[in-house]
Design a protein around this motif. Structure first.
Motif, PDB file in Angstrom:
ATOM      1  N   UNK A   1       0.837  -1.199   0.000  1.00 47.08           N
ATOM      2  CA  UNK A   1       0.000   0.000   0.000  1.00 47.08           C
ATOM      3  C   UNK A   1       0.873   1.250   0.000  1.00 47.08           C
ATOM      4  N   UNK A   2       2.089   1.153   0.566  1.00 44.20           N
ATOM      5  CA  UNK A   2       2.992   2.299   0.575  1.00 44.20           C
ATOM      6  C   UNK A   2       3.562   2.524  -0.817  1.00 44.20           C
ATOM      7  N   UNK A   3       4.138   1.472  -1.398  1.00 51.43           N
ATOM      8  CA  UNK A   3       4.724   1.635  -2.732  1.00 51.43           C
ATOM      9  C   UNK A   3       3.654   1.999  -3.749  1.00 51.43           C
ATOM     10  N   UNK A   4       2.444   1.443  -3.584  1.00 51.17           N
ATOM     11  CA  UNK A   4       1.363   1.754  -4.507  1.00 51.17           C
ATOM     12  C   UNK A   4       0.983   3.224  -4.480  1.00 51.17           C
ATOM     13  N   UNK A   5       0.904   3.801  -3.287  1.00 51.04           N
ATOM     14  CA  UNK A   5       0.529   5.218  -3.210  1.00 51.04           C
ATOM     15  C   UNK A   5       1.663   6.131  -3.642  1.00 51.04           C
ATOM     16  N   UNK A   6       2.882   5.753  -3.354  1.00 49.65           N
ATOM     17  CA  UNK A   6       4.000   6.549  -3.857  1.00 49.65           C
ATOM     18  C   UNK A   6       3.997   6.542  -5.380  1.00 49.65           C
TER      19      UNK A   6
END
Length: 985
Positions: free
Chosen positions: A551-556
């Motif tokens: 979810x972190x890499x996706x939003x970045x």
């Protein structure tokens, strides 16, 4: 450098000085058009003659000029002869007059006539002029009679000189594209729009400063900076190639391009057998011998189209083929000028690229040049210069050298064609043009460029043209006539998930940091030395937070619109943020007691970086979505509401093209709320500059009425955070620019109260949300009709932050927090097995609803009552998140296709990548397969030319065929009919 405005002013002064003494001789309307109006438009205001179709018939008669930009009407010019536009005043400078007032009464008939011509076309700017007097007005004012509003009047040529900047902004091509006339008229028609009180923030630029960091934290920053620089790969081109994230689409494109290059080389020299004999089967299964020399590599920005092609020519294409390819990379962004002027640049650029590859010195010597012009040499030595050749061969040689030099320098395209013929006919090689970065150019520019390279291809016969394009550019180009003249092939590359990019690059760097199995020693960066095992902790910290926490890499990735460089920059910003304690973070990883970032810490670190408050211009991708304009009074929710409208259009799309809305329809939509057109245009411009929205046609400058826009990945994420994430809402509230100084002071006093920060931030959110809603009501009212339902929802979502909503409910609405929690993330979602290794007992499923792949373990199949699944099988699954990412937790249904065994011949193996292709004679098509579908003992031994018995799955998205399973050859006996499928592997 002289600006466009200054250069135009100089031309205007010269034109007026030339015309003014002869003004009395301009008697007729035609004289006014030809000697004044057209010259102003073309010589001074930047319009082309092709932009000025004259005497256009409409429902109310014939308009003189309907000025167009890229064939789209933008304003109307109604021409009159001298004396027809007599003003009822003696003013000589620029004036603002009410249209129905006494000053313009003698001109009212001409104004009404122009307005009637505008109505059928929906044109929003009209000009009435005799070439000397110029009257500008808006023929349509929502909810009002245009005659009750003011016009801008230049009563004579000298008034144009006196206020040339306004004249230029009103009707120059550059000004129209930026819609400056709207801003000018809005300020005249509604002075209340002018913001004269300035902007205020709870905490301004003087309050924002870097947070304290210890020396070790600064040193660790340097290590992480070095590490992330390595991840970007600027100094390591091998990384970009080695770490390309493969997809089914990229593998199919790899194979197809190889077949195409092999086939065309076979046509160049049919008897030649220098090509690896193992490719004979590949050639036999290749494309038709008539077409296919033009290929489009299509994909959204961030799909890696350029990297895919670089990787293809460096490592995918077999050496025997690669050595016979002359790849000419042409970057359209390096060209200057319009299409006509740029073609010369493309010619010279291609020549330089070819010469560098063909000649050791980077250019041909005399003898090599003679080889290119040998036919001319023979023709002249036996013809026009035969006598000179017989009497003085040295003189003939000098003269012919001059002839060749003239040909090379003066006929550059002819010289390029000779080079291409030499590549094909003499060297038996294949010229391949890669024409990149054409997306930002107009459709007419793309057409001219496409035609130019097609002409080169036709001349040399055997040549490949490769065009990487975004999906939007490819769609619009496919509608052109020239596209349909030439046959071509297209291959689509999807955007890879950011976590896969992180994963592959981390693995690459880890391998480089531990050469030859080395596990001890030190890594140095500046004055800091760190043990390699500690550096491994850096990699683990990045992996846990940016790979496993998808979810972190996706939003970045979405905030950066999947630009990998920006995504990595955001990741570095988060991991080194002063909002985190980098020393404690690293110690926890060295000690093996690591914990991934919480959702709140992640958002706070993303917003703040190294500062105490959000800082504008801090090289990040966070846009201050609640800011208002410094010039125009507007609602602070203008940008939020605009994104909401575009998201609703995006969600309701039936095709990619249908997610775009025209600027005109957006303005009309917000006129229903009561927002000023100038405020709407300003918000659109700000959102486009920040890449939260994107233009349908980038070649149309600015926000022309015909321009269409759509929300981007970054815009979707900003809207989600603004409406549902309490941390994002609160942190941006602290530095939001407001037009109300008292409100800013009031909210600041709340934050400075001697209370816990968590409690203060909640109160700040409540006060700021109330302020947003109150301000919004000052500027408009959301109608009750269905089309404004999404705007009602925006008000309700903001109101949740204004008080009366529990923290638990706010947390449940927070999509970031929800995506960080362990447990179910999707139920009964559609998925397709990407690959499943029966020996290892696991594989991956592409989950369409999530846009990423989920891990699948054999134990889940057993729990779901299934014995196995095969590659390409369609599933209905539940997906859960755990500490290692997302995984299939339940399989509700597996669609087992009714297939029969058929013969297939292995035509290509990518051994190091673990996949290959077979040719299925009964279908006359190729099919992709993972090596994992083979028996373990056969995986290393399988070879090109081997015949297999296979089942085939047809891809539901039309991406080709995939081998579902392979039967053991020994199980299919001579007497086997093939009706009973043997035991699967």
């Amino acid at each position: 450098m002289t600006s466009s405005l200054d250069a135009s002013f100089a031309r205007a002064a010269a034109l007026i000085a030339d015309i003014e003494p002869r003004l009395s001789n301009i008697q007729t309307e035609e004289d006014a058009k030809l000697q004044l109006i057209v010259r102003f438009l073309t010589e001074i205001l930047g319009w082309d003659h092709a932009d000025l179709p004259a005497e256009r018939k409409n429902d109310n008669g014939y308009s003189d000029y309907l000025v167009c930009d890229a064939s789209r009407p933008v304003f109307l010019v109604e021409a009159k002869r001298q004396g027809k536009l007599e003003l009822a005043t003696s003013a000589t400078s620029k004036q603002i007059y009410k249209i129905s007032g006494p000053a313009l009464k003698p001109c009212l008939g001409a104004i009404e006539q122009a307005a009637s011509y505008c109505a059928p076309e929906g044109i929003q700017l009209a000009v009435v002029t005799d070439g000397n007097t110029w009257i500008f007005f808006k023929p349509f004012i929502p909810g009002e009679n245009y005659k009750s509003k003011e016009a801008i009047v230049f009563p004579g040529l000298q008034s144009i000189i006196s206020d040339f900047a306004t004249f230029f902004e009103l009707v120059s091509k550059a000004g129209i594209r930026e819609a400056h006339y709207k801003h000018i008229f809005d300020k005249i028609h509604d002075p209340r729009l002018l913001l004269t009180t300035g902007l205020h923030a709870l905490y301004g630029e003087s309050d924002v400063h870097p947070e304290y960091k210890s020396k070790i934290a600064f040193d660790l920053d340097n290590i992480f900076s070095s590490f992330f620089t390595g991840l970007v790969g600027d100094a390591d081109p091998d990384m970009l190639v080695e770490c390309f994230v493969e997809t089914k689409e990229s593998r199919i494109a790899d194979f197809a391009l190889e077949k195409l290059a092999t086939y065309v080389l076979g046509n160049i020299n049919p008897p030649d057998r220098e090509v690896d004999e193992s490719l004979e089967q590949l050639i036999a299964s290749t494309i038709s011998d008539k077409h296919g020399d033009t290929v489009f590599i299509v994909g959204p920005s961030g799909a890696g189209k350029t990297t895919f092609l670089e990787r293809f020519f460096r490592s995918t294409l077999p050496k025997a083929i690669r050595e016979r390819c002359i790849v000419i990379n042409v970057n359209a962004l390096d060209a200057t000028g319009d299409a006509g002027a740029s073609l010369g640049w493309f010619t010279n650029n291609a020549i330089a690229k070819i010469e560098a590859q063909l000649y050791p010195k980077g250019y041909p010597d005399w003898d090599q040049l003679l080889g290119l012009y040998f036919f001319d040499y023979r023709r002249r030595s036996e013809g026009v210069d035969a006598e000179l050749y017989r009497q003085d061969k040295e003189a003939f040689k000098r003269k012919f050298g001059e002839y060749m030099d003239e040909q090379v320098e003066k006929d550059r395209e002819g010289y390029l064609r000779r080079l291409l013929i030499d590549i094909v006919e003499s060297r038996k090689c294949l010229p391949i043009f890669v024409v990149d970065n054409t997306d930002e150019f107009s459709l007419s520019y793309k057409e001219a460029l496409f035609q130019y390279f097609q002409a080169l291809r036709r001349h040399v016969t055997h040549c490949l043209l490769l065009f990487p394009l975004t999906d939007r550019s490819a769609w619009s180009f496919s509608k052109t006539e020239i596209f349909n003249i030439y046959s071509s092939r297209s291959y689509f590359l999807p955007t890879p998930p950011p976590r896969e990019i992180f994963r592959k690059r981390l693995a690459y760097l880890r391998a480089k940091l531990k050469p030859a199995g080395k596990t001890t020693g030190y890594y140095e960066a500046g004055s800091l030395r760190i043990r390699l095992e500690s550096l491994e902790a850096f990699a683990s910290a990045i992996e846990d937070n940016f790979v496993l926490q998808d979810y972190i890499s996706g939003r970045l990735g979405s905030l950066a619109n999947y630009n990998i460089r920006k995504t990595l920059g955001l990741a570095r910003r988060v991991i080194t943020s002063a909002a985190l304690n980098i020393e404690d973070l690293l110690r926890s990883y060295v000690a093996g007691k690591q914990e991934p970032l919480s959702a709140d810490k992640f958002i706070r670190a993303l917003i703040l970086g190294d500062y105490n408050f959000y800082k504008r211009g801090d090289s990040h991708s966070i846009f201050p979505i609640f800011d208002v304009s410094a010039d125009i009074a507007q609602s602070p929710l203008t940008q939020v509401r605009m994104l909401a409208l575009l998201k609703a259009t995006h969600d309701a799309r039936s095709s990619d093209d249908s997610r775009y809305l025209s600027v005109a329809s957006i303005s009309q939509y917000f006129d229903g709320i009561g927002y000023a057109e100038t405020a709407v245009d300003g918000a659109l411009s700000a959102l486009m500059e920040a890449s939260l929205i994107e233009p349908h046609d980038p070649s149309i400058g600015g926000l022309a009425l015909a321009q269409r826009v759509a929300i981007t990945h970054s815009g979707l994420t900003h809207l989600e955070l603004a409406l549902y994430n309490p941390v994002f809402f609160g942190e941006l509230a602290l530095t939001a620019l407001m037009a109300n100084a008292d409100a800013a002071k009031q909210v600041r006093s709340i934050y400075e109260a001697p209370e816990a920060r968590t409690f203060k931030l909640r109160r700040v959110r409540e006060a700021f949300a109330s302020f947003l809603l109150e301000e919004d009501e000052r500027f408009g009212r959301v109608p009750d009709s269905v089309q404004y339902r999404v705007q009602k929802a925006i008000s309700a979502d903001i109101r949740k932050f204004s008080g009366g909503t529990s923290e638990a409910e706010l947390s449940s609405r927070d999509a970031v927090a929800a995506s960080a929690r362990a447990g179910i993330v999707a139920t009964r979602a559609n998925g397709v097995v990407d690959w499943f290794d029966h020996v290892k007992g696991y594989g991956f499923v592409n989950v369409e609803d999530l846009g990423q792949s989920a891990f699948l373990h054999v134990s889940v199949l057993e729990k779901s009552g299934l014995e196995t699944v095969h590659d390409g099988d369609a599933l209905i699954v539940d997906v859960s998140r755990n500490q290692k990412g997302i995984a299939v937790s339940q399989v509700h249904k597996a669609d087992t296709p009714s297939t029969k065994l058929m013969d297939a011949v292995v035509v290509k193996m990518f051994e190091e990548r673990g996949y290959g292709f077979v040719y299925v004679p009964s279908l006359s098509r190729d099919a992709f397969f993972h090596v994992s579908i083979l028996p373990e003992e056969d995986r290393a031994a399988i070879a090109v030319g081997e015949t297999l018995q296979v089942e085939i799955n047809v891809d539901a998205k039309g991406r080709g065929l995939q081998v579902r399973r392979v039967a053991r050859t020994s199980e299919v006996g001579a007497g086997d009919t093939g009706n009973e499928p043997p035991e699967s592997v």
